[in-house]
Design an enzyme around this catalytic site. Sequence first.
Site, PDB file in Angstrom:
ATOM      1  N   LYS A  37       0.844  -1.209   0.000  1.00 56.55           N
ATOM      2  CA  LYS A  37       0.000   0.000   0.000  1.00 56.55           C
ATOM      3  C   LYS A  37       0.875   1.253   0.000  1.00 56.55           C
ATOM      4  CE  LYS A  37      -0.195  -0.435   4.995  1.00 56.55           C
ATOM      5  NZ  LYS A  37      -0.962  -0.929   6.150  1.00 56.55           N
ATOM      6  N   TYR A 242      17.912  28.923   8.019  1.00 56.16           N
ATOM      7  CA  TYR A 242      16.775  29.652   8.582  1.00 56.16           C
ATOM      8  C   TYR A 242      16.894  29.770  10.099  1.00 56.16           C
ATOM      9  CZ  TYR A 242      13.921  29.521   4.309  1.00 56.16           C
ATOM     10  OH  TYR A 242      13.424  29.701   3.044  1.00 56.16           O
TER      11      TYR A 242
HETATM   12  C1  LIG Z   1      -0.119  -1.838   6.765  1.00 54.74           C
HETATM   13  C2  LIG Z   1      -0.676  -3.121   7.214  1.00 54.74           C
HETATM   14  C3  LIG Z   1       0.143  -4.237   7.370  1.00 54.74           C
HETATM   15  C4  LIG Z   1       1.648  -4.154   7.317  1.00 54.74           C
HETATM   16  O1  LIG Z   1       2.111  -3.619   8.531  1.00 54.74           O
HETATM   17  P1  LIG Z   1       3.685  -3.399   8.878  1.00 54.74           P
HETATM   18  O2  LIG Z   1       3.670  -2.912  10.273  1.00 54.74           O
HETATM   19  O3  LIG Z   1       4.170  -2.361   7.916  1.00 54.74           O
HETATM   20  O4  LIG Z   1       4.365  -4.687   8.692  1.00 54.74           O
HETATM   21  C5  LIG Z   1      -0.455  -5.446   7.682  1.00 54.74           C
HETATM   22  N1  LIG Z   1      -1.804  -5.538   7.826  1.00 54.74           N
HETATM   23  C6  LIG Z   1      -2.621  -4.484   7.699  1.00 54.74           C
HETATM   24  C7  LIG Z   1      -4.073  -4.648   7.890  1.00 54.74           C
HETATM   25  C8  LIG Z   1      -2.091  -3.238   7.399  1.00 54.74           C
HETATM   26  O5  LIG Z   1      -2.895  -2.184   7.311  1.00 54.74           O
END
Ligand SMILES: *Cc1c(COP(=O)(O)O)cnc(C)c1O
Length: 342
Positions: A37, A242
Site C-alpha cells: 500500500k 533559517y
Molecule cells: C499496513 C498493514 C500491514 C503491514 O504492517 P507493517 O507494520 O508495515 O508490517 C499489515 N496488515 C494491515 C491490515 C495493514 O494495514
Amino acid sequence: MSFPAPSRLRLDGAALVANWKYMAELSGSAAAGAAVKANAYGLGAREVAPRLWAAGCRDFFVAHWGEAAEIADLVPAQNIYVLNGICEEDVVQARELGAIPVLNTPAQIALWRASGGGRCHVMLDSGMNRLGLGPEQYDPMLFDGMDIDIAMSHLASADEITSQNAAQLVNFIAMSQHIGFRRRSLANSCGITLGADYHFDLTRPGISLYGGLALDGLQQVAYPEARILQVRDLPAGSPVGYNYTYVAKSDIRVATVAIGYADGYVRALSNVGTALVGGVELPVIGRVSMDLVTLDISNAPSLSENDWVTMRFNLDAQAKLSGVSPYELLTGMGSRSDRHWN
Ligand SMILES: *Cc1c(COP(=O)(O)O)cnc(C)c1O
C-alpha cells in the site's frame, strides 16, 4: 524533456527480496504476503511488486482500489487484496479489475453479495477498534454461503510487549470460529516476531521489507542521495540556515545539497541528521529547508560542487533522532526525487 533530478532515491532490489525471504522464514509454516500500500511505502509499488512476485510472494495488500489498478498489469489481480474494502462508487470497476476486497463492515458484505458475491476476505476487529467487524456487529449469519478466502485481523500493539497481543489473539480465534474461511492471517511485521501462535496461514509484513524494522537480518533498502550545489568556507561564529539555529564554533567548510523536506528529508532531522561519504559522517547543520540541506564537510575536504552525498537513512536510527516514525520517514519520501533501482 527529462532533466535528471538533483536528488535521487537509490533502491536496493536485492535487499528488498532478501528482507522478504527473511520475513517468510520467520513466518515458519505460514506463507508471507506483502503490504505494498501507499506505493509500497513510498518506494514504488510497480518496482516492488514484481520483484516480490518473482521471489515467490503471492499475496499483496493495498489500501485503495487505485493502488490495486496501479500494479494489476504486473501481478495477477486476484492476488491483490484491497484492505479498505468496497463501496458503491468502486464496485463496478472493482469487479472489472478483479482484485479482491477485504470486507470490513456488514454494509460492505451486503454490497459484495448484492453485486454478485465471489471470493473475498474479511477483517475482524479483535480489539484495535479501527477497521473491521467489531464483536457487536459479529453475527455468523453474515457470512452464510460466502466464499471467504482469508479471515484476518490486525494487531494494535505488535511492537510492544503487552498483554494486548495475547488478548487480540484469543479474540481473533474466537471470532473466526464460525466463519468458513480457507486461510487466517493476523501478523504484520512486528506480529511475526511474536512467535508461531501469531502466524496462522499467512503473514502480512510491510515495513520490514523496506528495512524499517530494527531486526538483525534485515537490510536497508532506500538510500537518499543529493547533489552538492555549493561549497563554502565559513569563519567561526557564522550562522547557517533559517533562524540561525546553528552557529559555527570554529572555521568550517560547508556544502549545501539539493534535498529538503519536499523530498521527504524531514525538518525534524535539522541539526541531528547526517550524510555519509566514504565512511565519513557529515552532520546536517541548521534547519532542513524545503529544497536544501547544509552539511558540515570539514572532515571530507575533497568533496566539491556537483559531487553526490548519501543521506543516512537507516530508518530505526533516523526515527529515534527525529522522533518521526520509520513509516512516516519512508512514506514521506517525495515524488520529486528520481528512483534508481538495482
Ligand atoms: C499496513 C498493514 C500491514 C503491514 O504492517 P507493517 O507494520 O508495515 O508490517 C499489515 N496488515 C494491515 C491490515 C495493514 O494495514
